[in-house]
Design a protein around this motif. Sequence first.
Motif, PDB file in Angstrom:
ATOM      1  N   ALA A   6      71.275  34.884 -12.866  1.00 43.97           N
ATOM      2  CA  ALA A   6      70.170  35.606 -12.724  1.00 43.97           C
ATOM      3  C   ALA A   6      68.794  35.267 -13.651  1.00 43.97           C
ATOM      4  O   ALA A   6      67.925  35.159 -13.331  1.00 43.97           O
ATOM      5  N   PRO A   7      69.227  35.330 -14.983  1.00 37.12           N
ATOM      6  CA  PRO A   7      67.893  34.831 -15.784  1.00 37.12           C
ATOM      7  C   PRO A   7      67.465  33.717 -15.571  1.00 37.12           C
ATOM      8  O   PRO A   7      66.028  33.187 -15.545  1.00 37.12           O
ATOM      9  N   ARG A   8      68.008  32.647 -15.303  1.00 39.31           N
ATOM     10  CA  ARG A   8      67.569  31.244 -14.998  1.00 39.31           C
ATOM     11  C   ARG A   8      66.849  31.553 -13.404  1.00 39.31           C
ATOM     12  O   ARG A   8      65.955  30.744 -13.460  1.00 39.31           O
ATOM     13  N   GLU A   9      67.465  32.072 -12.677  1.00 36.77           N
ATOM     14  CA  GLU A   9      66.847  32.297 -11.377  1.00 36.77           C
ATOM     15  C   GLU A   9      65.434  33.107 -11.398  1.00 36.77           C
ATOM     16  O   GLU A   9      64.331  32.747 -10.887  1.00 36.77           O
ATOM     17  N   THR A  10      65.343  34.016 -12.325  1.00 38.86           N
ATOM     18  CA  THR A  10      63.953  34.752 -12.621  1.00 38.86           C
ATOM     19  C   THR A  10      62.986  33.700 -13.385  1.00 38.86           C
ATOM     20  O   THR A  10      61.840  33.789 -13.004  1.00 38.86           O
ATOM     21  N   ILE A  11      63.413  32.892 -14.242  1.00 37.07           N
ATOM     22  CA  ILE A  11      62.602  32.215 -15.018  1.00 37.07           C
ATOM     23  C   ILE A  11      61.880  31.077 -13.950  1.00 37.07           C
ATOM     24  O   ILE A  11      60.637  30.644 -14.042  1.00 37.07           O
ATOM     25  N   THR A  12      62.681  30.455 -13.098  1.00 34.15           N
ATOM     26  CA  THR A  12      62.510  29.607 -12.027  1.00 34.15           C
ATOM     27  C   THR A  12      61.494  30.267 -11.103  1.00 34.15           C
ATOM     28  O   THR A  12      60.475  29.742 -10.713  1.00 34.15           O
TER      29      THR A  12
END
Length: 61
Positions: A6-12
């Motif tokens: 989730a954090p990686r997807e948010t940053i993307t």
Amino acid sequence: MLSPAAPRETITALSGTVKQAERLLQMAEKGVEYGVKTRLEVDDAQTNLLRAMGMAGEQEL
């Protein structure tokens, strides 16, 4: 519960938002150059870019 990705997807997603805001700023600046946009529209685009960059920076912490 959030997935580990989730954090990686948010940053993307926020990275895409920043790129879009950069493009909109470029378009607004060209619009002023061609006389079809106002300086206020450029200022708004700059503000939106700064907000997007701020949100992206917060997520990277």
